[in-house]
Design a protein around this motif. Structure first.
Motif, PDB file in Angstrom:
ATOM      1  N   PRO A 114      11.129  82.709 -80.656  1.00 16.66           N
ATOM      2  CA  PRO A 114      11.535  82.703 -79.255  1.00 16.66           C
ATOM      3  C   PRO A 114      12.498  83.855 -78.969  1.00 16.66           C
ATOM      4  CG  PRO A 114      12.484  80.815 -80.435  1.00 16.66           C
ATOM      5  CD  PRO A 114      11.600  81.529 -81.396  1.00 16.66           C
ATOM      6  N   GLY A 115      12.414  84.434 -77.768  1.00 21.18           N
ATOM      7  CA  GLY A 115      13.297  85.540 -77.396  1.00 21.18           C
ATOM      8  C   GLY A 115      14.753  85.113 -77.526  1.00 21.18           C
ATOM      9  N   GLY A 116      15.580  86.026 -77.987  1.00 12.62           N
ATOM     10  CA  GLY A 116      17.015  85.725 -78.053  1.00 12.62           C
ATOM     11  C   GLY A 116      17.472  85.070 -79.339  1.00 12.62           C
ATOM     12  N   ARG A 117      16.522  84.768 -80.239  1.00  7.55           N
ATOM     13  CA  ARG A 117      16.928  84.113 -81.478  1.00  7.55           C
ATOM     14  C   ARG A 117      16.642  84.978 -82.698  1.00  7.55           C
ATOM     15  NH1 ARG A 117      15.091  81.008 -85.404  1.00  7.55           N
ATOM     16  NH2 ARG A 117      13.125  80.122 -84.710  1.00  7.55           N
ATOM     17  N   GLY A 118      17.612  85.007 -83.621  1.00  2.00           N
ATOM     18  CA  GLY A 118      17.463  85.749 -84.868  1.00  2.00           C
ATOM     19  C   GLY A 118      16.528  85.043 -85.834  1.00  2.00           C
ATOM     20  N   ILE A 119      16.383  85.627 -87.040  1.00  4.84           N
ATOM     21  CA  ILE A 119      15.471  85.054 -88.035  1.00  4.84           C
ATOM     22  C   ILE A 119      16.281  84.396 -89.159  1.00  4.84           C
ATOM     23  CG2 ILE A 119      15.213  87.081 -89.571  1.00  4.84           C
ATOM     24  CD1 ILE A 119      12.145  86.494 -89.449  1.00  4.84           C
ATOM     25  N   THR A 120      15.772  83.280 -89.672  1.00 12.39           N
ATOM     26  CA  THR A 120      16.435  82.610 -90.805  1.00 12.39           C
ATOM     27  C   THR A 120      15.416  82.444 -91.931  1.00 12.39           C
ATOM     28  OG1 THR A 120      15.786  80.422 -90.040  1.00 12.39           O
ATOM     29  CG2 THR A 120      17.900  81.252 -89.241  1.00 12.39           C
ATOM     30  N   SER A 121      15.907  82.109 -93.120  1.00  9.15           N
ATOM     31  CA  SER A 121      14.968  81.963 -94.236  1.00  9.15           C
ATOM     32  C   SER A 121      14.000  80.804 -93.996  1.00  9.15           C
ATOM     33  CB  SER A 121      15.713  81.805 -95.559  1.00  9.15           C
ATOM     34  OG  SER A 121      16.800  80.956 -95.400  1.00  9.15           O
ATOM     35  N   SER A 122      14.395  79.805 -93.205  1.00 10.68           N
ATOM     36  CA  SER A 122      13.453  78.704 -92.956  1.00 10.68           C
ATOM     37  C   SER A 122      12.284  79.139 -92.060  1.00 10.68           C
ATOM     38  CB  SER A 122      14.160  77.469 -92.387  1.00 10.68           C
ATOM     39  OG  SER A 122      14.847  77.807 -91.224  1.00 10.68           O
ATOM     40  N   ALA A 288      22.271  86.922 -73.738  1.00  5.11           N
ATOM     41  CA  ALA A 288      21.007  86.224 -73.975  1.00  5.11           C
ATOM     42  C   ALA A 288      20.520  86.238 -75.418  1.00  5.11           C
ATOM     43  CB  ALA A 288      19.932  86.823 -73.062  1.00  5.11           C
ATOM     44  N   SER A 289      21.375  86.643 -76.367  1.00  9.94           N
ATOM     45  CA  SER A 289      20.913  86.714 -77.758  1.00  9.94           C
ATOM     46  C   SER A 289      21.970  86.163 -78.699  1.00  9.94           C
ATOM     47  CB  SER A 289      20.622  88.180 -78.111  1.00  9.94           C
ATOM     48  OG  SER A 289      20.594  88.377 -79.513  1.00  9.94           O
ATOM     49  N   PHE A 300      21.475  87.478 -69.139  1.00 12.54           N
ATOM     50  CA  PHE A 300      20.836  86.646 -68.122  1.00 12.54           C
ATOM     51  C   PHE A 300      21.703  86.706 -66.876  1.00 12.54           C
ATOM     52  CE2 PHE A 300      18.728  83.971 -71.569  1.00 12.54           C
ATOM     53  CZ  PHE A 300      17.463  84.448 -71.266  1.00 12.54           C
ATOM     54  N   VAL A 301      21.072  86.905 -65.735  1.00 18.53           N
ATOM     55  CA  VAL A 301      21.842  86.920 -64.483  1.00 18.53           C
ATOM     56  C   VAL A 301      22.040  85.467 -64.038  1.00 18.53           C
ATOM     57  CG1 VAL A 301      20.950  89.185 -63.836  1.00 18.53           C
ATOM     58  CG2 VAL A 301      19.774  87.130 -63.019  1.00 18.53           C
ATOM     59  N   LEU A 329      10.507  87.862 -68.023  1.00 20.85           N
ATOM     60  CA  LEU A 329      11.964  88.057 -67.965  1.00 20.85           C
ATOM     61  C   LEU A 329      12.397  88.960 -66.807  1.00 20.85           C
ATOM     62  CD1 LEU A 329      12.598  88.474 -71.800  1.00 20.85           C
ATOM     63  CD2 LEU A 329      13.237  86.509 -70.392  1.00 20.85           C
ATOM     64  N   ARG A 330      11.412  89.490 -66.076  1.00 21.39           N
ATOM     65  CA  ARG A 330      11.689  90.497 -65.058  1.00 21.39           C
ATOM     66  C   ARG A 330      12.799  90.093 -64.088  1.00 21.39           C
ATOM     67  NH1 ARG A 330       9.664  92.293 -59.872  1.00 21.39           N
ATOM     68  NH2 ARG A 330       9.288  94.536 -59.883  1.00 21.39           N
ATOM     69  N   ASN A 331      12.774  88.874 -63.651  1.00 18.69           N
ATOM     70  CA  ASN A 331      13.745  88.450 -62.640  1.00 18.69           C
ATOM     71  C   ASN A 331      14.987  87.775 -63.221  1.00 18.69           C
ATOM     72  OD1 ASN A 331      10.701  87.817 -61.416  1.00 18.69           O
ATOM     73  ND2 ASN A 331      12.002  89.193 -60.240  1.00 18.69           N
ATOM     74  N   ARG A 332      15.027  87.665 -64.554  1.00 19.60           N
ATOM     75  CA  ARG A 332      16.141  86.944 -65.181  1.00 19.60           C
ATOM     76  C   ARG A 332      17.031  87.796 -66.075  1.00 19.60           C
ATOM     77  NH1 ARG A 332      14.083  82.760 -68.836  1.00 19.60           N
ATOM     78  NH2 ARG A 332      16.246  82.118 -68.923  1.00 19.60           N
ATOM     79  N   LEU A 333      16.433  88.828 -66.698  1.00 19.51           N
ATOM     80  CA  LEU A 333      17.166  89.537 -67.755  1.00 19.51           C
ATOM     81  C   LEU A 333      17.417  91.015 -67.430  1.00 19.51           C
ATOM     82  CD1 LEU A 333      18.159  88.938 -70.763  1.00 19.51           C
ATOM     83  CD2 LEU A 333      16.106  90.167 -71.469  1.00 19.51           C
TER      84      LEU A 333
END
Ligand code: PLP
Length: 362
Positions: A114-122, A288-289, A300-301, A329-333
């Motif tokens: 998902p946008g805004g989330r980093g990666i984990t080993s799981s 947003a991240s 995010f506005v 995301l055009r109208n939000r980010l």
């Protein structure tokens, strides 16, 4: 048609260029099949390897084209239909790797984050021991402003012997990069991001394993065949006429970073990002991240406010460029870049404008 050039530029590229580097663009472009130009190219290679923390065997390819040309060339030169590729797809640039594999018939699976989330080993666990031969990731997914944890990715690739290709186009020279320690086999960068020189160049680093793959692979392209670049690069040359003027600007910029200190250069961007993030706290924009690069702040506005409209207002009424977003995301980010020749005072100007828009224009 005249385009306004004197706007304050907080985009992700082209970014603002320092005057001494800009001045080179006004000079005559020299002939390049010369000893002097070869020397300049070899110096570029040495400095880039130093800033990437690459091993001694690593080679640099200077490709004339934007960052995407570097992505496509790297994919077709180092992968083929016998590979089984794992792609991290967390947004627009992850999707570009997916499109490249589709187009070139390279078998792949994608990890959609998902946008805004980093990666984990799981996130990687389900793919462990499943026979993947290569791994593709954008170090910084610029469309959503997520910097992926390279230690997590490196450890997965080591365990699974995956050939690791990293698009570091928007993170290189803004965030730390440890090519050798992370075991990255190929790194792709692009000139108009934190290099802060004009667009038109993609610099690609290939370690010994990547060079071996290049030599064994058949590429159905003349211009993008890395074999030719590796061969001519031994003497500091390229098979075709490169963007000579931009390569000279690159040389000047790399020497400038080297003289000032590479760590100082990263710190400058980190300081600009931290200052902006601190300043924006008083306003109702939301970061947003959860895994930020120094190069960019995704915002995010507030609800009921239109991000694209703010982008347009900043351009038209305040002479400021920021990055709008595409798709859903055009109208939000909104995305605020911290790379290029920016200052803390420039941050103040942007924050005042963002505040003014919310308080008086919406
Ligand atoms: C900018 C960027 C690219 C390349 O874009 P071009 O327009 O082709 O230069 C690729 N990947 C990432 C992560 C980027 O930020």
């Amino acid at each position: 048609m005249k385009i306004a050039l004197k706007k304050l530029n907080f985009t992700m590229g082209p970014v603002m260029i320092e005057p001494s580097i800009r001045d080179i663009g006004a000079e005559q472009v020299p002939y390049f099949r010369t000893k002097d130009f070869s020397k300049l190219m070899l110096e570029n290679e040495a400095l880039l390897k130093k800033f990437l923390s690459a091993d001694t065997e690593t080679r640099i390819i200077s490709l004339t084209g934007s960052g995407t040309s570097g992505m496509e060339a790297t994919v077709i030169n180092t992968l083929n239909e016998k590979d089984k590729v794992l792609i991290v797809n967390g947004g627009g640039f992850g999707k570009r790797f997916v499109q490249l594999c589709q187009l070139h018939h390279i078998p792949y699976e994608e990890i959609c984050l998902p946008g805004g989330r980093g990666i984990t080993s799981s996130d990687l666990e389900p793919y462990d021991g499943k026979g993947f031969t290569a791994f593709l990731v954008n170090h910084h997914e610029t469309s959503t402003g997520v910097l992926y944890n390279m230690e997590v990715i490196a450890s997965f690739c080591r365990k699974n012997s995956c050939f690791l290709i990293v698009d570091a186009i928007s993170s290189f020279l803004a965030d730390e990069f440890q090519m050798e320690r992370w075991g990255v086999n190929a790194v792709i960068t692009g000139s108009q991001k934190a290099y802060a020189i004009p667009p038109g160049l993609s610099l690609i680093a290939l370690d010994a394993r990547a060079q071996e793959r290049v030599m064994k692979n058949t590429v159905h392209s003349l211009y993008f065949d890395f074999k030719l670049y590796l061969k001519d690069g031994e003497r500091g040359q390229t098979p075709f006429t490169p963007a000579v003027g931009i390569l000279i600007q690159l040389n000047c910029r790399l020497n400038q970073i080297n003289t000032r200190g590479f760590d100082k250069e990263l710190q400058k961007t980190a300081d600009l990002a931290a200052d902006f993030r601190k300043g924006i706290k008083q306003l109702s924009y939301r970061i947003a991240s959860d895994s930020l690069s120094n190069s960019l702040t995704p915002l995010f506005v507030p609800e009921k406010v239109d991000a694209y409209q703010i982008f347009e207002m900043l351009e038209e009424q305040y002479q400021i460029w920021v990055c709008p977003s595409g798709g859903e995301l055009r109208n939000r980010l909104l995305r605020i870049g911290h790379i290029g020749d920016l200052t803390l005072e420039d941050n103040d100007i942007l924050i005042r404008a963002l505040k003014d828009i919310l308080e008086n224009k919406m």
